[in-house]
Design an enzyme around this catalytic site. Sequence first.
Site, mmCIF file in Angstrom:
data_model
loop_
_atom_site.group_PDB
_atom_site.id
_atom_site.type_symbol
_atom_site.label_atom_id
_atom_site.label_comp_id
_atom_site.label_asym_id
_atom_site.label_seq_id
_atom_site.Cartn_x
_atom_site.Cartn_y
_atom_site.Cartn_z
ATOM 1 N N ARG A 54 -11.302 -28.080 -22.496
ATOM 2 C CA ARG A 54 -10.973 -26.664 -22.266
ATOM 3 C C ARG A 54 -12.033 -25.698 -22.786
ATOM 4 O O ARG A 54 -11.712 -24.554 -23.116
ATOM 5 C CB ARG A 54 -9.620 -26.307 -22.914
ATOM 6 C CG ARG A 54 -8.438 -27.016 -22.298
ATOM 7 C CD ARG A 54 -7.827 -26.217 -21.164
ATOM 8 N NE ARG A 54 -7.100 -27.096 -20.252
ATOM 9 C CZ ARG A 54 -5.818 -27.389 -20.356
ATOM 10 N NH1 ARG A 54 -5.090 -26.853 -21.292
ATOM 11 N NH2 ARG A 54 -5.251 -28.192 -19.481
ATOM 12 N N ARG A 58 -9.872 -19.828 -21.163
ATOM 13 C CA ARG A 58 -9.412 -18.542 -21.676
ATOM 14 C C ARG A 58 -10.001 -18.084 -22.990
ATOM 15 O O ARG A 58 -9.845 -16.926 -23.361
ATOM 16 C CB ARG A 58 -7.879 -18.564 -21.775
ATOM 17 C CG ARG A 58 -7.244 -18.480 -20.408
ATOM 18 C CD ARG A 58 -5.774 -18.703 -20.477
ATOM 19 N NE ARG A 58 -5.505 -20.057 -20.977
ATOM 20 C CZ ARG A 58 -4.303 -20.519 -21.243
ATOM 21 N NH1 ARG A 58 -3.260 -19.750 -21.095
ATOM 22 N NH2 ARG A 58 -4.140 -21.753 -21.675
ATOM 23 N N ARG A 67 -11.695 -14.237 -13.676
ATOM 24 C CA ARG A 67 -10.388 -14.673 -13.179
ATOM 25 C C ARG A 67 -9.409 -13.508 -12.965
ATOM 26 O O ARG A 67 -8.272 -13.721 -12.546
ATOM 27 C CB ARG A 67 -9.760 -15.654 -14.192
ATOM 28 C CG ARG A 67 -10.155 -17.129 -14.064
ATOM 29 C CD ARG A 67 -9.429 -17.841 -12.931
ATOM 30 N NE ARG A 67 -8.080 -17.343 -12.746
ATOM 31 C CZ ARG A 67 -7.037 -17.641 -13.523
ATOM 32 N NH1 ARG A 67 -7.162 -18.491 -14.481
ATOM 33 N NH2 ARG A 67 -5.853 -17.104 -13.309
ATOM 34 N N ASP A 103 -8.326 -28.697 -12.123
ATOM 35 C CA ASP A 103 -7.084 -29.008 -12.832
ATOM 36 C C ASP A 103 -6.574 -30.346 -12.324
ATOM 37 O O ASP A 103 -6.933 -30.776 -11.227
ATOM 38 C CB ASP A 103 -6.021 -27.927 -12.618
ATOM 39 C CG ASP A 103 -4.879 -28.081 -13.626
ATOM 40 O OD1 ASP A 103 -5.014 -27.594 -14.761
ATOM 41 O OD2 ASP A 103 -3.880 -28.747 -13.300
ATOM 42 N N TYR A 179 4.582 -34.235 -14.328
ATOM 43 C CA TYR A 179 4.690 -32.904 -13.701
ATOM 44 C C TYR A 179 5.466 -32.980 -12.393
ATOM 45 O O TYR A 179 6.293 -32.113 -12.090
ATOM 46 C CB TYR A 179 3.298 -32.298 -13.477
ATOM 47 C CG TYR A 179 2.661 -31.817 -14.769
ATOM 48 C CD1 TYR A 179 3.146 -30.686 -15.418
ATOM 49 C CD2 TYR A 179 1.614 -32.505 -15.364
ATOM 50 C CE1 TYR A 179 2.589 -30.247 -16.614
ATOM 51 C CE2 TYR A 179 1.049 -32.077 -16.562
ATOM 52 C CZ TYR A 179 1.543 -30.951 -17.188
ATOM 53 O OH TYR A 179 1.001 -30.531 -18.373
HETATM 54 O O1 CP3 Z 1 -3.044 -30.071 -21.407
HETATM 55 C C1 CP3 Z 1 -3.027 -31.216 -20.930
HETATM 56 O O2 CP3 Z 1 -3.771 -32.130 -21.359
HETATM 57 C C2 CP3 Z 1 -2.016 -31.477 -19.848
HETATM 58 C C3 CP3 Z 1 -2.537 -32.017 -18.564
HETATM 59 C C4 CP3 Z 1 -3.631 -31.175 -17.982
HETATM 60 C C5 CP3 Z 1 -3.455 -29.999 -17.206
HETATM 61 N N1 CP3 Z 1 -4.700 -29.598 -16.794
HETATM 62 C C6 CP3 Z 1 -2.195 -29.310 -16.844
HETATM 63 C C7 CP3 Z 1 -2.223 -27.872 -17.202
HETATM 64 C C8 CP3 Z 1 -4.989 -31.421 -18.071
HETATM 65 C C9 CP3 Z 1 -5.689 -32.534 -18.788
HETATM 66 C C10 CP3 Z 1 -5.657 -30.415 -17.314
HETATM 67 C C11 CP3 Z 1 -7.104 -30.412 -17.103
HETATM 68 C C12 CP3 Z 1 -7.802 -29.142 -16.954
HETATM 69 N N2 CP3 Z 1 -7.281 -27.954 -16.554
HETATM 70 C C13 CP3 Z 1 -9.191 -28.979 -17.119
HETATM 71 C C14 CP3 Z 1 -10.210 -30.052 -17.419
HETATM 72 C C15 CP3 Z 1 -10.320 -30.533 -18.707
HETATM 73 C C16 CP3 Z 1 -10.807 -29.642 -19.766
HETATM 74 O O3 CP3 Z 1 -10.534 -30.065 -20.862
HETATM 75 O O4 CP3 Z 1 -11.469 -28.617 -19.596
HETATM 76 C C17 CP3 Z 1 -9.496 -27.645 -16.853
HETATM 77 C C18 CP3 Z 1 -10.846 -26.977 -16.902
HETATM 78 C C19 CP3 Z 1 -8.280 -27.024 -16.519
HETATM 79 C C20 CP3 Z 1 -8.166 -25.639 -16.109
HETATM 80 C C21 CP3 Z 1 -6.955 -24.930 -16.532
HETATM 81 N N3 CP3 Z 1 -5.669 -25.327 -16.236
HETATM 82 C C22 CP3 Z 1 -6.881 -23.682 -17.259
HETATM 83 C C23 CP3 Z 1 -8.076 -22.897 -17.702
HETATM 84 C C24 CP3 Z 1 -5.532 -23.364 -17.399
HETATM 85 C C25 CP3 Z 1 -4.950 -22.138 -18.068
HETATM 86 C C26 CP3 Z 1 -4.506 -21.142 -17.070
HETATM 87 C C27 CP3 Z 1 -5.372 -19.992 -16.763
HETATM 88 O O5 CP3 Z 1 -4.834 -19.087 -16.065
HETATM 89 O O6 CP3 Z 1 -6.527 -19.852 -17.165
HETATM 90 C C28 CP3 Z 1 -4.798 -24.394 -16.781
HETATM 91 C C29 CP3 Z 1 -3.357 -24.464 -16.669
HETATM 92 C C30 CP3 Z 1 -2.764 -25.727 -17.147
HETATM 93 N N4 CP3 Z 1 -2.903 -26.929 -16.507
HETATM 94 C C31 CP3 Z 1 -2.002 -25.909 -18.320
HETATM 95 C C32 CP3 Z 1 -1.631 -27.244 -18.348
HETATM 96 C C33 CP3 Z 1 -0.766 -27.890 -19.372
HETATM 97 C C34 CP3 Z 1 -1.736 -24.885 -19.404
HETATM 98 C C35 CP3 Z 1 -0.894 -23.742 -19.109
HETATM 99 C C36 CP3 Z 1 -1.162 -22.630 -20.090
HETATM 100 O O7 CP3 Z 1 -1.265 -22.878 -21.321
HETATM 101 O O8 CP3 Z 1 -1.304 -21.511 -19.599
#
Ligand code: CP3
Length: 390
Positions: A54, A58, A67, A103, A179
């Site tokens: 991550r 954010r 975004r 994601d 999920y």
């Molecule tokens: O957290 C986990 O390990 C759960 C499974 C998982 C999710 N996405 C579901 C999810 C994983 C491993 C991901 C991978 C992911 N998502 C990556 C790659 C790995 C990394 O470490 O960077 C990336 C870049 C994302 C992108 C992502 N997904 C972001 C930035 C966000 C936040 C939302 C936003 O508007 O910016 C998400 C949403 C998301 N996917 C969440 C989960 C559990 C979190 C929801 C939240 O906290 O808002």
Amino acid sequence: MVDQNPSPVGVADLHPTDEAIATARAARRASSDAPLLAAVRGDIPSRRPVWMMRQAGRSLPEYRELRREVGMLDSCFRPDLLAEITLQPVRRHDADAAILFSDIVVPLKAAGVGVDIVAGRGPVLESPVRTAEAVGALPVVEPSQLEAVVEGIGGILGELRDDQVLIGFAGAPFTLASYLIEGGPSKNHGVTKAMMYSRPELWHALMEKLTPTVVRFLQVQIEAGADAVQLFDSWAGFLSLRDYREFVAPYSRRIIDAVRPYGVPVIHFGVNTGELLGEMAAVGPDVIGVDWKTPLDVAARRVTASLAENVEAGGPGSPGVRAIQGNLDPAILLAGPDVIRDQVARVCAEADRAVAAGDARGHIFNLGHGVLPETDPDAITRAFAEVHGQ
Ligand code: CP3
């Protein structure tokens, strides 16, 4: 069981053709001396490689700005945006790896599954997948549906230095299934586990359906030029060792087997997996990612011991030493420069002990899970610099 998608993808079909392997090889541009690749092989890297789960997202104001008017999943299908968001933390923190901005639900979305990412919650399904009909109707992604990701990767590769690698990723079947079955994020994965126990045939049918989608998502990224991939089984730590072995490991093993011919390192990671590390290593990754609860030297010892035991018992998996990734508690980055310096040094010392003891080939520094959104970007930059000084 009603199967509206009547051409199941067999195991053999998951393996890449020689042509696909050649395409992937031609697309890769990182130097084999890149610190992350050297650490995976067990060579001494020019500096200790570091990236953070991550890191793109954010915590960065430039991410929030980009975004502002684009939905989360929409941004994953806009090549220009996904490339720029992937590169932001690499430039800012001098990271040794870019993690693709995408994601785990992107391949499902691409295949036409009704799923969205709700801010502050995570992936939410239009309708949960809990019946044989729903499993039968679940589509398997086609590579052509992932063109935007391929194009985005092209943009990223043009901007990385040759000592920086691009890491692609996918969600592993248990985490994806959770999920799908729960319909969204879950505290205890109760519905998922109940299906596993009470309708094992349905569980296995769902796993069979998800496996080719995960493989294709990884293959598309590797063929587009990803230098390594991480398979995230974030929530596998909710399972007992026995259940992990029976209900999850066979599918993760098939996924890793299907990408091994490309020769790019595979990292496998989950949270709360202290008890599962040996089994997760036995499914065949080159690198084991560790959360912040188990010290890296202890984790590495468990992995080598468990792999040796497996082989002695005639079980699957090859013996040998893996590289190790981790494992600073993400909350440390909120605790101020002195704590960050001391705790980075502690993690590196634990990793070095694992290598010295012959339990790990090398160390990739990371957090024990993702960067917390409220983290000050300067604290992240400082942590990267501390790692590079170790
Ligand atoms: O957290 C986990 O390990 C759960 C499974 C998982 C999710 N996405 C579901 C999810 C994983 C491993 C991901 C991978 C992911 N998502 C990556 C790659 C790995 C990394 O470490 O960077 C990336 C870049 C994302 C992108 C992502 N997904 C972001 C930035 C966000 C936040 C939302 C936003 O508007 O910016 C998400 C949403 C998301 N996917 C969440 C989960 C559990 C979190 C929801 C939240 O906290 O808002």
